[in-house]
Design a protein around this motif. Structure first.
Motif, mmCIF file in Angstrom:
data_model
loop_
_atom_site.group_PDB
_atom_site.id
_atom_site.type_symbol
_atom_site.label_atom_id
_atom_site.label_comp_id
_atom_site.label_asym_id
_atom_site.label_seq_id
_atom_site.Cartn_x
_atom_site.Cartn_y
_atom_site.Cartn_z
ATOM 1 N N ILE A 172 96.052 41.081 44.800
ATOM 2 C CA ILE A 172 96.791 41.872 43.808
ATOM 3 C C ILE A 172 96.430 41.433 42.388
ATOM 4 O O ILE A 172 96.248 42.267 41.491
ATOM 5 C CB ILE A 172 98.308 41.719 44.051
ATOM 6 N N ARG A 173 96.276 40.123 42.182
ATOM 7 C CA ARG A 173 95.936 39.619 40.852
ATOM 8 C C ARG A 173 94.544 40.073 40.420
ATOM 9 O O ARG A 173 94.328 40.406 39.246
ATOM 10 C CB ARG A 173 95.992 38.093 40.839
ATOM 11 N N HIS A 174 93.598 40.095 41.344
ATOM 12 C CA HIS A 174 92.220 40.418 40.984
ATOM 13 C C HIS A 174 91.904 41.915 41.067
ATOM 14 O O HIS A 174 91.095 42.419 40.287
ATOM 15 C CB HIS A 174 91.241 39.658 41.894
ATOM 16 N N GLU A 175 92.554 42.614 42.036
ATOM 17 C CA GLU A 175 92.179 44.003 42.290
ATOM 18 C C GLU A 175 93.237 45.016 41.860
ATOM 19 O O GLU A 175 92.974 46.214 41.885
ATOM 20 C CB GLU A 175 91.881 44.193 43.796
ATOM 21 N N GLY A 176 94.417 44.541 41.495
ATOM 22 C CA GLY A 176 95.448 45.463 41.033
ATOM 23 C C GLY A 176 96.461 45.820 42.113
ATOM 24 O O GLY A 176 96.245 45.603 43.298
ATOM 25 N N MET A 177 97.601 46.393 41.669
ATOM 26 C CA MET A 177 98.703 46.753 42.555
ATOM 27 C C MET A 177 98.456 48.140 43.148
ATOM 28 O O MET A 177 99.073 49.131 42.770
ATOM 29 C CB MET A 177 100.027 46.716 41.792
ATOM 30 N N LYS A 178 97.526 48.219 44.103
ATOM 31 C CA LYS A 178 97.247 49.461 44.815
ATOM 32 C C LYS A 178 97.747 49.331 46.249
ATOM 33 O O LYS A 178 97.772 48.228 46.797
ATOM 34 C CB LYS A 178 95.749 49.759 44.811
ATOM 35 N N PRO A 179 98.135 50.440 46.886
ATOM 36 C CA PRO A 179 98.624 50.361 48.273
ATOM 37 C C PRO A 179 97.648 49.650 49.211
ATOM 38 O O PRO A 179 98.073 48.855 50.055
ATOM 39 C CB PRO A 179 98.798 51.839 48.658
ATOM 40 N N ALA A 180 96.356 49.921 49.064
ATOM 41 C CA ALA A 180 95.361 49.305 49.950
ATOM 42 C C ALA A 180 95.250 47.801 49.738
ATOM 43 O O ALA A 180 94.806 47.075 50.633
ATOM 44 C CB ALA A 180 93.994 49.960 49.728
ATOM 45 N N ASN A 181 95.659 47.320 48.550
ATOM 46 C CA ASN A 181 95.570 45.888 48.255
ATOM 47 C C ASN A 181 96.812 45.105 48.684
ATOM 48 O O ASN A 181 96.869 43.890 48.493
ATOM 49 C CB ASN A 181 95.343 45.676 46.753
ATOM 50 N N LEU A 182 97.791 45.800 49.245
ATOM 51 C CA LEU A 182 99.042 45.146 49.639
ATOM 52 C C LEU A 182 99.059 44.752 51.112
ATOM 53 O O LEU A 182 100.039 44.199 51.594
ATOM 54 C CB LEU A 182 100.227 46.080 49.362
#
Length: 343
Positions: A95-105
């Motif tokens: 989340i810190r590197h790629e952002g708060m996207k559904p796929a990153n959760l």
């Protein structure tokens, strides 16, 4: 018993070796490997038992064996907590590197759900009183164990399909799967795939690189054109590159790339990011494409999150068989309970 356990281990080893030699692009590669290692442990146990008197007279050997057993048991006991911690920490990093996207959760969500299952779920089971709620609880518990086991076997099979003893395969085509570009610029993840393809081309000089990828949102040109330009910039001759410019998914990557192959029975290598190799191989198998998969490296924190996504993709392909299996087990358990009531 030592001889019998060795015979069982030898059979399991033969089955595993047969699957790996014939076609490892199946979950059975992981299942048979796990079974083979369990049989090996059983053989080791009976062998050590057979020589117990000799071992008792050698304190150093006994000490080493005790240490290994304690270490193994400690790893087994600590594994669930360590797994939760790893996925939680790496989920935060994604989340810190790629952002708060559904796929990153996915990594973070997996760690939370696993924590609930390990800590809270047994307590919920103790609260069940009536037959229906206990039955529902049992089905959900079995499903959770089944899918966790399936994830473990999927991960193991994926690792086994990344292991290659040789890179020289007399390949005719090396298909590099696209993963998206920014404008006309190749991303680091895609660059790693291309460089892996170039490396394999060096071991298979008779092969041709097929850069596979169409034009998606936010892309000024088809991915394959950007990939070809990147490879040419790395010294690959233009005559060694074919571009496939229509695909927008892994399934289409494979399908449209196959259409560009002129040889009747080509030797094919598929190149993609390591976590994506196994699912790409499964899709290729469904299309009747005989191939071998090689993976490029990516950052560890991203790999764990992507592995969950790849497993979800695998479940999307095979959900019917797993739903039927769970339904069959639930039906058999219900039938057994009804028979117990009647008799």
């Amino acid at each position: 018993m030592s001889l019998i356990s060795f015979f069982i281990f030898f059979i399991s080893f033969t089955i595993f070796g047969g699957i790996m030699l014939h076609d490892p692009r199946t979950l059975w590669s992981g299942v048979t490997f796990f079974w083979m290692m369990a049989c090996l442990a059983l053989f080791a146990f009976f062998t050590l038992s057979q020589y117990s008197q000799w071992l008792m007279s050698h304190n150093v050997v006994i000490g080493i064996l005790v240490f290994l057993v304690v270490l193994a048991m400690g790893c087994v006991v600590a594994f669930p907590a360590v797994l939760v911690l790893i996925f939680f920490v790496e989920g935060i990093r994604v989340i810190r590197h790629e952002g708060m996207k559904p796929a990153n959760l996915l990594s973070l969500l997996f760690s939370v759900l696993l924590s609930i299952y390990l800590v809270l779920w047994p307590r919920i089971g103790n609260l069940q009183r009536d037959t229906l709620s206990r039955r529902v609880y049992g089905i959900i518990s079995f499903s959770a164990v089944y899918f966790l086991s399936l994830l473990a076997m999927y991960s193991l099979s994926a690792i086994l399909n990344l292991i290659h003893l040789r890179k020289r395969r007399k390949a005719d085509y090396i298909v590099v799967l696209g993963s998206g570009i920014i404008g006309e610029r190749v991303t680091p993840l895609l660059a790693a795939r291309i460089e892996r393809g170039i490396e394999l081309l060096g071991y298979n000089p008779g092969a041709v690189l097929i850069m596979s990828g169409g034009q998606g949102p936010g892309e000024d040109i088809p991915e394959s054109q950007a990939m070809a330009a990147y490879a040419i910039g790395k010294g690959v001759g233009r005559e060694k590159i074919i571009t496939e410019e229509k695909s927008v998914s892994t399934q289409e990557n494979l399908l449209f790339s196959k259409e560009l192959m002129e040889k009747p029975k080509p030797r094919i290598i598929i190149v993609t990011t390591a976590y994506h190799v196994f699912r790409a191989l499964i899709l290729a198998k469904k299309q009747g494409i005989k191939c071998t998969g090689y993976g490029s490296k990516t950052k560890w924190y991203f790999t764990l999150n992507a592995l969950i996504r790849e497993f979800a993709g695998y479940l999307h392909l095979t959900w019917k068989r797993h739903a039927l299996f769970i339904g069959f087990v639930a039906g058999m358990a219900t039938a057994a309970q009804i028979i117990a009531w009647l008799y």
